[in-house]
Design a protein around this motif. Sequence first.
Motif, short mmCIF file in Angstrom:
data_model
loop_
_atom_site.label_atom_id
_atom_site.label_comp_id
_atom_site.label_asym_id
_atom_site.label_seq_id
_atom_site.Cartn_x
_atom_site.Cartn_y
_atom_site.Cartn_z
N ALA A 294 0.83 -1.21 0.00
CA ALA A 294 0.00 0.00 0.00
C ALA A 294 0.87 1.26 0.00
N GLU B 208 0.59 5.52 0.58
CA GLU B 208 -0.30 6.59 1.05
C GLU B 208 0.32 7.96 0.79
N THR C 20 -0.65 12.35 1.11
CA THR C 20 -1.58 13.41 1.51
C THR C 20 -1.15 14.71 0.86
N THR D 230 -6.31 12.60 1.42
CA THR D 230 -5.35 11.50 1.51
C THR D 230 -5.78 10.42 0.53
N THR E 62 -4.87 6.44 -0.81
CA THR E 62 -4.19 5.19 -0.49
C THR E 62 -4.30 4.29 -1.71
N LEU F 258 -3.80 0.67 -3.19
CA LEU F 258 -3.73 -0.71 -2.69
C LEU F 258 -3.50 -1.69 -3.83
N GLU G 273 -8.00 4.51 -2.97
CA GLU G 273 -8.99 5.08 -2.05
C GLU G 273 -8.67 6.55 -1.85
N ASP H 2 -10.18 10.15 0.26
CA ASP H 2 -11.17 10.59 1.26
C ASP H 2 -11.72 11.98 0.96
N GLU I 288 6.75 7.68 -4.71
CA GLU I 288 6.15 6.73 -3.77
C GLU I 288 5.92 5.35 -4.40
#
Length: 308
Positions: A15, A17, A19, A30, A32, A34, A100, A102, A119
């Motif tokens: 994963a 992440e 932000t 944020t 994510t 997966l 994902e 938010d 990343e």
Amino acid sequence: MVHHDPAQQTTVARAVELTGVGVHSGADVTLTILPAGADTGIRFVRTDGPAGPAVPAIWQSVAATELCTMLEGTDGRTIGTIEHLMAAFRGLGIDNALVEVDGPELPIMDGSAAAFVEELDLAGTYPLGMRRRMIRVLKPVRVEIGASIGELLPCDMPRFDITIDFPSEVVGRQSMVFDLTPGVFRKELAQARTFGWLHEVEALWKMGFARGSSLENAVAIDGDRVLNEEGTRWPDEFVRHKALDAVGDLALAGRSILGLYRSYKGGHRLNVAMVKALLADSSAYDLVPAPTEVAKAPAREMLLDARV
Ligand SMILES: [Zn+2]
């Protein structure tokens, strides 16, 4: 580094992440990323509010292309500014992932795909044991929208030929031609930032858009001057960014396109219309197993041509 069949489908090895600020809302979001299974493609899901459906990153999900490329789920909720992350997935050869987020849009980061690439490279990719298939262009397909012209042509490489032409001395007419490989993407496209004219951003601010837009996530131009103190990352950063956008938008075909994409004065709208036009004509393409020489980032990773 693990070596595997480079024509295999991949996903992220773990994963990821990130932000950052949403460029239109100005709010922190944020995301994510997966791992996902073979043949599931790239899918986005909103995690704020009630659990929403996973929205496939394909042209049929596109709701708007005016200020960014925006997807809409079957529940009517939208996810905006997906293009730079989509470009990173496509550029690095990541076929499957569940993203994902938010909030209503992805973070803009520095206006380029650099943070996503960094990343994703740290996480690495995981081979899924199934051959990647590509959409091979069999005959020319052309789309014109106003002054924008796009063409997809048969070619044995995923090749891009992008030209922009703005009546501004700092931008002007810029072209670049390249074969898309992870190496070319990382080196020549990933760091190219989005750009805009100050008067346009000011007009957007008045309408309540682009609230998160700043010199930290865009190259701002006022007349014939770049306002950012650090200047541009390349003299032709502008066309490089348009190329980055084209890579991300063409990924909305759901698979890599094996062919030459030529665009003149293009943008999100033209890019998405091009994908739709290609896939609407079943005699214009077929699906072929990814040739290993395309997938494995050949040693002759080359920038065929870049000129201001
Ligand atoms: Zn962009």
